[in-house]
Design an enzyme around this catalytic site. Structure first.
Site, mmCIF file in Angstrom:
data_model
loop_
_atom_site.group_PDB
_atom_site.id
_atom_site.type_symbol
_atom_site.label_atom_id
_atom_site.label_comp_id
_atom_site.label_asym_id
_atom_site.label_seq_id
_atom_site.Cartn_x
_atom_site.Cartn_y
_atom_site.Cartn_z
ATOM 1 N N LYS A 150 46.768 38.859 34.873
ATOM 2 C CA LYS A 150 46.951 40.203 34.397
ATOM 3 C C LYS A 150 45.933 40.176 33.144
ATOM 4 O O LYS A 150 45.767 39.352 32.376
ATOM 5 C CB LYS A 150 48.347 40.107 33.888
ATOM 6 C CG LYS A 150 48.620 41.797 33.577
ATOM 7 C CD LYS A 150 50.142 42.012 33.393
ATOM 8 C CE LYS A 150 50.464 43.472 32.720
ATOM 9 N NZ LYS A 150 49.865 44.349 33.709
ATOM 10 N N ASN A 169 41.555 37.656 33.251
ATOM 11 C CA ASN A 169 40.941 39.255 33.056
ATOM 12 C C ASN A 169 40.885 39.332 31.759
ATOM 13 O O ASN A 169 41.959 39.585 30.881
ATOM 14 C CB ASN A 169 41.893 40.003 34.048
ATOM 15 C CG ASN A 169 41.199 41.214 34.216
ATOM 16 O OD1 ASN A 169 41.328 41.952 33.261
ATOM 17 N ND2 ASN A 169 40.782 41.608 35.409
ATOM 18 N N CYS A 217 38.626 49.734 34.293
ATOM 19 C CA CYS A 217 39.842 50.209 34.632
ATOM 20 C C CYS A 217 39.773 51.770 34.435
ATOM 21 O O CYS A 217 39.305 52.074 33.230
ATOM 22 C CB CYS A 217 40.736 49.733 33.643
ATOM 23 S SG CYS A 217 42.637 49.984 33.788
ATOM 24 N N ASN A 247 37.085 47.815 42.100
ATOM 25 C CA ASN A 247 38.630 48.301 41.381
ATOM 26 C C ASN A 247 39.076 49.460 41.944
ATOM 27 O O ASN A 247 38.455 49.806 43.054
ATOM 28 C CB ASN A 247 38.181 48.384 39.765
ATOM 29 C CG ASN A 247 39.467 48.198 39.027
ATOM 30 O OD1 ASN A 247 40.569 48.558 39.415
ATOM 31 N ND2 ASN A 247 39.127 47.700 37.616
ATOM 32 N N GLY A 277 40.417 45.201 47.648
ATOM 33 C CA GLY A 277 40.390 46.591 47.942
ATOM 34 C C GLY A 277 41.231 46.742 49.498
ATOM 35 O O GLY A 277 40.799 46.704 50.515
ATOM 36 N N GLY A 299 45.799 42.386 46.447
ATOM 37 C CA GLY A 299 46.457 43.041 45.554
ATOM 38 C C GLY A 299 47.493 43.786 45.770
ATOM 39 O O GLY A 299 48.670 43.210 45.771
#
Length: 304
Positions: A44, A98, A129, A191, A242, A264
């Site tokens: 995270k 990250n 983000c 992302n 993704g 994810g």
């Protein structure tokens, strides 16, 4: 079958890792299975100081995925180094930290902080983000700023740097080339896409932040297209992500141009999804005529 992949700073036993933000620091998932089964773990996001995140509600289910506007909630980089990294380091898997920030100085501080530990193998530079009001989005959508922050982080860190690219741009190839020129060791992409959901009874956005990041199967075709385009123009490795839910999805990513993948949203639906994919991968590779992950990478783009 040999599923191993070698990337800068990462000797992955297989190409599967949970994506940052969808696995916490692995504590809850370690109660379900041995994290040593994973190729790696993308932790995270870490910022200089503790962040409480955005107001709630900040998650919404969609027809083919989910929206989130968590806001980089985390205990701060030093707490992560002192408490989360040592626990993850007990497992035989690669650790990717990250890093995020609202200024170049914060990115620099967080990157340098991880020099304290040899247990973190690489950094994932989160310039993309889409749900943080300060910073993030400006770095991820402007090639000049993306290049600048990448250069600063590379100088501050003694670890390989994988830059996480935002799909919310006009030209993803331009962004990829900019960070490659800045010295990025690899890319992670994509992302989330910026999205919104309306709460019909109130006629207002369901998420308190109004917009959130769309993830899940809905974005997979976009990710595949962008990775394919970027692979034609850059030579550094790509960690693709993704909407991955199956071994077939992994193979599709590898053929498009990825060298490894991150899973994810699917972790929320099935906590065993990464292990399931790892177990299914040899059979799927064999079905399509491949004998290893490296074989896929060598043959992609070649029609026999």
């Amino acid at each position: 079958m040999n599923l191993s992949v070698k990337l800068p700073g990462l000797n992955l036993k297989n190409p599967i890792m949970p994506a940052s933000g969808c696995f916490g620091f692995g504590k809850e998932y370690s109660e379900y299975y041995d994290l040593s089964l994973l190729g790696g773990v993308m932790m995270k996001a870490a910022t200089q100081f503790e962040r409480l995140g955005n107001p709630t509600p900040r998650v919404a289910e969609t027809s083919a995925g989910m929206l989130n506007a968590i806001g980089l909630q985390n205990p701060g980089v030093q707490q992560i180094i002192d408490h989360e990294v040592p626990r993850l380091a007990k497992y035989d898997t690669s650790i990717i930290a990250n890093i995020a920030g609202s200024s170049i100085e914060e990115y620099e501080f967080v990157a340098a902080s991880f020099n304290q530990t040899t247990d973190v193998d690489a950094l994932e530079l989160n310039i993309s983000c889409p749900n943080v009001k300060e910073g993030g989005i400006q770095f991820g959508t402007d090639p000049f700023m993306a290049k600048k922050v990448t250069e600063v982080v590379k100088k501050a860190s003694n670890k390989p740097v994988y830059v996480k690219l935002s799909p919310n741009v006009h030209n993803i190839v331009e962004m990829a080339k900019a960070v490659e020129e800045a010295g990025a060791d690899g890319l992670s992409m994509i992302n989330t896409l910026t999205g919104m959901k309306i709460h019909l009874p109130s006629r207002k956005p369901l998420i308190a932040n109004k917009t959130g990041g769309l993830s899940g199967p809905a974005i997979k075709p976009v990710a595949i297209r962008m990775i394919y385009e970027v692979r034609q123009q850059v030579s550094i490795p790509i960690i693709g992500m993704g909407g991955i839910t199956s071994a077939e999805d992994v193979l599709e990513y590898l053929i498009a141009g990825a060298d490894a993948v991150a899973v994810g949203t699917a972790n929320f639906q099935n906590p065993f999804v990464c292990v399931d994919i790892i177990n299914e991968l040899p059979e799927v590779l064999e079905q399509y005529g491949f004998n290893s992950i490296e074989d896929v990478i060598e043959k992609r783009g070649i029609t026999v």
